[in-house]
Each structure stands twice: as C-alpha cells, then as structure tokens.
Design an enzyme around this catalytic site. Structure first.
Site, PDB file in Angstrom:
ATOM      1  N   ARG A 149      -2.752  13.784  -3.365  1.00 16.26           N
ATOM      2  CA  ARG A 149      -4.372  13.946  -3.141  1.00 16.26           C
ATOM      3  C   ARG A 149      -4.518  15.333  -2.725  1.00 16.26           C
ATOM      4  NH1 ARG A 149      -3.929   8.518  -3.268  1.00 16.26           N
ATOM      5  NH2 ARG A 149      -5.018   7.557  -5.117  1.00 16.26           N
ATOM      6  N   ASP A 178       0.202  10.900  -8.333  1.00 11.60           N
ATOM      7  CA  ASP A 178      -0.618   9.913  -8.681  1.00 11.60           C
ATOM      8  C   ASP A 178      -1.647  10.510  -9.640  1.00 11.60           C
ATOM      9  OD1 ASP A 178      -3.061   8.026  -8.079  1.00 11.60           O
ATOM     10  OD2 ASP A 178      -1.580   7.759  -6.331  1.00 11.60           O
ATOM     11  N   HIS A 256      -1.981   4.983 -11.756  1.00  8.91           N
ATOM     12  CA  HIS A 256      -2.149   5.828 -10.772  1.00  8.91           C
ATOM     13  C   HIS A 256      -1.360   7.059 -11.667  1.00  8.91           C
ATOM     14  CE1 HIS A 256      -4.131   4.575  -7.290  1.00  8.91           C
ATOM     15  NE2 HIS A 256      -3.533   3.385  -7.452  1.00  8.91           N
ATOM     16  N   ASP A 318       0.500  -0.549  -7.853  1.00 10.74           N
ATOM     17  CA  ASP A 318      -0.662  -1.046  -7.156  1.00 10.74           C
ATOM     18  C   ASP A 318      -1.844  -0.697  -8.269  1.00 10.74           C
ATOM     19  OD1 ASP A 318      -0.160   1.656  -6.585  1.00 10.74           O
ATOM     20  OD2 ASP A 318      -1.843   1.712  -5.167  1.00 10.74           O
ATOM     21  N   GLU A 319      -3.076  -1.247  -7.973  1.00 10.61           N
ATOM     22  CA  GLU A 319      -4.194  -0.837  -8.699  1.00 10.61           C
ATOM     23  C   GLU A 319      -4.248  -0.707  -9.902  1.00 10.61           C
ATOM     24  OE1 GLU A 319      -6.504   0.733  -4.492  1.00 10.61           O
ATOM     25  OE2 GLU A 319      -5.186   1.977  -5.608  1.00 10.61           O
ATOM     26  N   TRP A 385       0.190  -4.379   1.511  1.00 11.91           N
ATOM     27  CA  TRP A 385      -0.838  -3.526   1.882  1.00 11.91           C
ATOM     28  C   TRP A 385      -2.261  -3.871   2.214  1.00 11.91           C
ATOM     29  CZ3 TRP A 385      -4.967  -1.287  -0.758  1.00 11.91           C
ATOM     30  CH2 TRP A 385      -4.803  -1.475  -2.110  1.00 11.91           C
ATOM     31  N   TYR A 410      -3.224   1.540   8.343  1.00 16.76           N
ATOM     32  CA  TYR A 410      -3.708   2.522   7.393  1.00 16.76           C
ATOM     33  C   TYR A 410      -4.218   3.647   8.334  1.00 16.76           C
ATOM     34  CZ  TYR A 410      -2.808   0.886   2.474  1.00 16.76           C
ATOM     35  OH  TYR A 410      -2.348   0.605   1.581  1.00 16.76           O
ATOM     36  N   ASP A 412      -5.307   6.241   7.330  1.00 16.07           N
ATOM     37  CA  ASP A 412      -6.437   7.421   6.785  1.00 16.07           C
ATOM     38  C   ASP A 412      -7.673   6.702   7.063  1.00 16.07           C
ATOM     39  OD1 ASP A 412      -5.683   4.788   5.374  1.00 16.07           O
ATOM     40  OD2 ASP A 412      -6.449   5.805   3.250  1.00 16.07           O
ATOM     41  N   TRP A 461      -2.938   8.249   3.388  1.00 19.28           N
ATOM     42  CA  TRP A 461      -3.305   8.488   2.124  1.00 19.28           C
ATOM     43  C   TRP A 461      -4.198   9.760   2.284  1.00 19.28           C
ATOM     44  CZ3 TRP A 461      -1.101   6.240  -1.935  1.00 19.28           C
ATOM     45  CH2 TRP A 461      -0.546   5.042  -1.660  1.00 19.28           C
ATOM     46  N   GLU A 463      -6.673  11.393   0.626  1.00 17.76           N
ATOM     47  CA  GLU A 463      -8.040  11.780   0.108  1.00 17.76           C
ATOM     48  C   GLU A 463      -8.840  12.608   0.979  1.00 17.76           C
ATOM     49  OE1 GLU A 463      -6.799   8.831  -0.062  1.00 17.76           O
ATOM     50  OE2 GLU A 463      -7.112   7.797  -2.326  1.00 17.76           O
TER      51      GLU A 463
HETATM   52  C1  ACM Z   1      -2.784   1.378  -1.856  1.00 17.03           C
HETATM   53  O1  ACM Z   1      -3.402   1.601  -0.806  1.00 17.03           O
HETATM   54  N1  ACM Z   1      -3.246   1.401  -2.949  1.00 17.03           N
HETATM   55  C2  ACM Z   1      -1.362   0.794  -1.777  1.00 17.03           C
END
Ligand code: ACM
Length: 525
Positions: A149, A178, A256, A318-319, A385, A410, A412, A461, A463
């Site tokens: 990011r 990502d 991602h 993930d995601e 997570w 986390y 962030d 993270w 962002e």
């Molecule tokens: C994550 O926070 N998407 C692993």
C-alpha cells in the site's frame, strides 16, 4: 535492596537485582567468545564502541565480558543466563540466538545512550549488578509490514529491524504484493515491477466515509511507486539474519492480485485487466485457475525462495471474494472437471497447488485463516486474523497456527478510544493496555492442542500509514507490548509493571529517533 524493577522490555523469566556496586565499563575492557558465538560478541562490541568511542577487542581467550555456551541439553532453545557482577559480566546461552538475546538484555542495563550513533565517552557507562535467567514463551514472535500500500525505503526497514531485534522479535513478515502495488523484482516477469509497482494515486480521506455516503473524496493525485531489487532483498535478509530475524515473504493468491494482473492480464479473468488499484478495500480481481497461471506462480515462488532462506513462505489467501470465478465459464468448467462443489473448494484446490510447489521448493506454507474454507492444505500453518476461531480450528485439526487477531494485534487500528485525538487510521481500537492484556492461547484448547499455537504476530497494514515516521508511530510502543506477550511466560507482570519499565525503554527509542506514540497513561499521569 532496591525494589524498582530493572527496566527491561520484554521482562525476562527471572531478573534479580544484586546489591553490589555497579559494573563499570572501562575503556580497556575486552570481550571473550568462542568462534560459534563470535557474531553476538562482535555485535555487542560494535554497539559499545559506537556509543563510547572506545574500541573493544573480541577474542577467544579471556575478557571482562565473557560469552559461552551452556551445554545443558535440557535448556530451551534461545534461552540464556546473564550475570552482571562488579568486575565482570558472564553470559551463557544454549544457542547463538540465546547469546544474541542476552546481549540485547545487557544493552538495556546500560544507560539509554547505549543506542546512540554518536560517541559519548563523557558518560558513566555502568550497568547494575543482576542475575537473569530467560527464555522465550513462543518460537514465533512476529511483526508484519505492508510494503504494497505504501513503499518503505530500505534504510527505514533497517532501522525498524534494529528496533524489532531489541525487542527479541524474530520474524518480519513482509507483505510484498497486493492490489495496490507489486514490490519485489522478479527477473522472469519484469512487468510485475515495471507496471505493477506504480499507481496513479491513493484515496483521499477514509474509504469507509467514501463508501457510506457515496461521495468519494477522490484520489490525492500523488503517484506511488517503488520496489525492492533482488540485491536489496538479499541485503535486507542478511541484515535481519545478523539480528536473528527471519523474513517471511508473502506473495498473495488467489486474490489481492490486481497489480500482478495489471502487469500480465492473461493471469486474470477479464478481457481488459484493471490497472494497479488506487483504492483501498476488498477487490474482486482474482487469478484464473489455468495451468499457465499456476506455472507463473511456480516461477515467481522459485525466484522468491532463492532470496529468502526462511523455512516458511506466506501465500496470502485472504479476502478472495469469488464473483469473477462464479461468472467465468472456463473457471466453472474447470471446477466441475476437478469434481469440486463450489468456489471455496476451488480456492482450497488453488492453495493446494501452492502447497505442492512449496513442497518441491522445501518451504512450509503459511496462509491467512481463509485457507481453512473449503478444506485445509495438510501441512499449512494458519495465521488467525479474523478472530481466534481460525487458530482453534487449525489446532484441533493438528495444524500449526499463529495468533494475529485483529481486535488485539492489528497495529493499523487506533491507539485510543477517542479517535478524534489520533491521526486517521483504518478503524478499530487497539490501545496499548489491550495489546498488553492479550493472552494468545485460546482458553478452549487442550494442552496438546495448544502446542500448535506456535506464536503471535502484530500487523502493520499501511493504507493509512504513508511514511516510515507514521509506521513508527503506529508500531511503538505497541510492539513493546507485543514483545511481552510473545516472550514472557504466561504469568507475566501486569500492565502497571510494564508501564514502569516502559518509561525508561521509551528513552532508548528517543535516542534512536523512533517516533513512537506517547502513551496517554503518562500524558495524563
Ligand atoms: C487481512 O487483514 N486481510 C489478513
């Protein structure tokens, strides 16, 4: 006998002050270590030489500071003993890592200026007499940094690694790719960086606000680019290894993946690939499941493995929302040919392809907890997570897990209840006390299942963390609390005890110009 605790972070298993005159480091001091422990002795000698301006020879015969192996076979790996007496300092360690951790503890017994880059021969270089016996609770003590990011220059990462090592953190999880940027040179696929490492801009303001009222604040118009050459990666891996930190590379799949697919559209599912993303949040861009794409990933992973000697490699997972797989006729046909029930099983198939590749490359697979959906790859290690459940399910299944739950670790997230006092962050609230109070072993696991919880890890993270300075602000002092969770025995000292020690510890960070967030506990005291 003085009762204030020795200002050590993380707190050792046993640390006793001894009521003797302080050890005084003299200009003529020598350091002794056998060859196999010489690197830690040299690390100590170099640090003491930098901050004092004196020269400390390391030899294999004798010294005022002596480092040796403790050959008791029952000692845990990474354990050490440290005795500071008025006229000498003795370290014994089970392994080279243990000797390194003893050196880190010893440095904390000297004044905080021990971390200075400028020589201070005028200072009194003393350490209180102490008897310390120590070993880590968890073998995996990690911090994740997202370089996709936003890109952190190599010197900023080295500074960060220096400070992690002081906290006895031993894994740097490096989130290298990502949707918003591919940041590692892959020689066979130059467009990954030529195209994938560049984006036009980043979102202005907060994505949730944009989504809620539909009034996007738009982009900030500032291009972001940058990647690490293979030579730079090797340099950083060696720098970390010298500080007993393994770097875990993460190459995301099947989601991602937008930056990779922007570079090589044939890896994706759309006739016209989307550009490297300039937005945050979950994207629907997935790799397709063609054999050529699996071969691409094998080629990428082969180059990555050649750069990172760590036994583990992270494949993301993930995601990965599935509309593109659901709507693509060829993917649906493939799913049926494989005899799979749904897209979750197809994701599981995808991760198993990665597992097969990694087996060939002699690496163990790590993935985010979504890799549990649709069936877990047999040898996978799961990073839990979304909460504790991923780890509980993995451990019950007999797979290893690492605790990364977003409510607690986390980094962030905001550092205070009152978001108004904090710089913009992604959301969530993980103040220092909450981090320090987190117990990584889920209560419902039996003792045998709990052995599969191999460690704990904090996530950064980026962002909303555009600069190394902001990274330090979000990381510290929460990483100091994480170090306690990861290192100290389960019955660790309470938060008040930690805060007492942290006061001196923050002065060490000051000396290194680490831009931590001042704990409100002191500001309001
Ligand atoms: C994550 O926070 N998407 C692993």
């Amino acid at each position: 006998m003085p009762t204030t605790p020795l200002p050590l972070v993380p707190q050792p298993s046993r640390a006793e002050r001894l009521d003797h005159p302080d050890f005084v480091l003299s200009e003529a001091a020598a350091i002794h270590a056998p060859d196999a422990l010489r690197s830690s002795a040299q690390f100590l000698a170099d640090r003491l030489a930098t901050c004092t301006g004196w020269d400390f020879p390391v030899n294999d015969r004798t010294g005022d500071i002596r480092i040796k192996f403790n050959l008791l076979s029952t000692l845990p790996p990474q354990s050490y003993q440290l005795l500071v007496a008025p006229k000498e300092i003795l370290i014994s360690a089970a392994t080279a890592a243990g000797a390194f951790y003893a050196v880190q503890t010893l440095l904390q017994l000297f004044p905080p200026a021990v971390y200075d880059q400028q020589p201070r021969p005028d200072l009194k270089w003393t350490a209180p007499c102490a008897d310390i016996e120590d070993a880590p609770r968890f073998g995996w003590r990690g911090v994740m940094v997202d370089s996709s990011r936003f890109f952190q220059p190599l010197p900023a990462l080295k500074k960060f690694i220096d400070v992690l090592a002081q906290h006895k953190i031993n894994v740097l999880h490096w989130h290298l790719v990502d949707d918003q940027g591919w940041r590692i040179e892959i020689k066979r696929y130059p467009k990954l960086t030529a195209i994938g490492s560049k984006r036009r801009e980043s979102p202005r303001g907060h994505m949730a606000v944009n989504l809620r009222n539909g009034q996007s604040l738009g982009g900030d118009g500032k291009p972001v680019e940058g990647y690490y050459t293979q030579d730079e990666v090797r340099e950083l891996v060696a720098y970390a290894a010298a500080r007993h930190i393994n770097i875990l590379p993460e190459i995301e799949m099947p989601g991602h993946a937008q930056a990779a697919i922007a570079a090589y559209p044939e890896l994706g599912l759309l006739a016209e690939a989307k550009p490297v993303s300039c937005k945050w949040g979950i994207h629907d861009t997935l790799f397709n499941t063609k054999p050529e794409t699996i071969t691409f990933l094998e080629n990428v992973l082969t180059e990555v493995v050649a750069l990172f000697p760590f036994a583990y490699l992270h494949i993301g997972g993930d995601e990965a929302i599935k509309p593109q797989w659901e709507q693509d006729a060829a993917t649906q046909a493939h799913l049926k040919t494989l005899g799979l029930k749904d897209e979750h099983e197809l994701q599981s198939w995808f991760i198993r392809q990665a597992e097969t590749i990694l087996k060939k490359l002699d690496r163990k697979l790590v993935g985010w907890d979504e890799i549990l959906e649709g069936g877990l790859a047999p040898s996978a290690t799961v990073m839990s997570w979304r909460g504790l459940e991923g780890a509980i399910e993995s451990a019950k299944h007999g797979n290893d897990a690492i605790m990364c739950p977003n409510p607690f670790v986390y980094f962030d997230h905001y550092q205070a209840e009152d978001w108004g006092t904090e710089p913009l962050a992604i959301g969530g609230n993980s103040p220092l006390a909450k981090v320090h109070g987190y117990e990584p072993i889920p209560a419902e696991l039996t003792a045998d299942q709990a052995k599969h919880i191999i460690g704990v890890q904090g996530q950064l993270w980026t962002e909303y963390i555009a600069t190394p300075t902001r990274l330090e602000f979000m990381a510290f002092p929460r990483v100091c609390a994480l170090a306690e969770i990861a290192w100290c025995p389960a019955a660790r000292p309470d938060f008040a005890h930690f805060l007492t020690r942290l006061k001196t510890h923050l002065r060490r960070l000051d000396v290194q110009d680490v831009r931590y967030r001042a704990p409100l506990e002191y500001v309001h005291a």
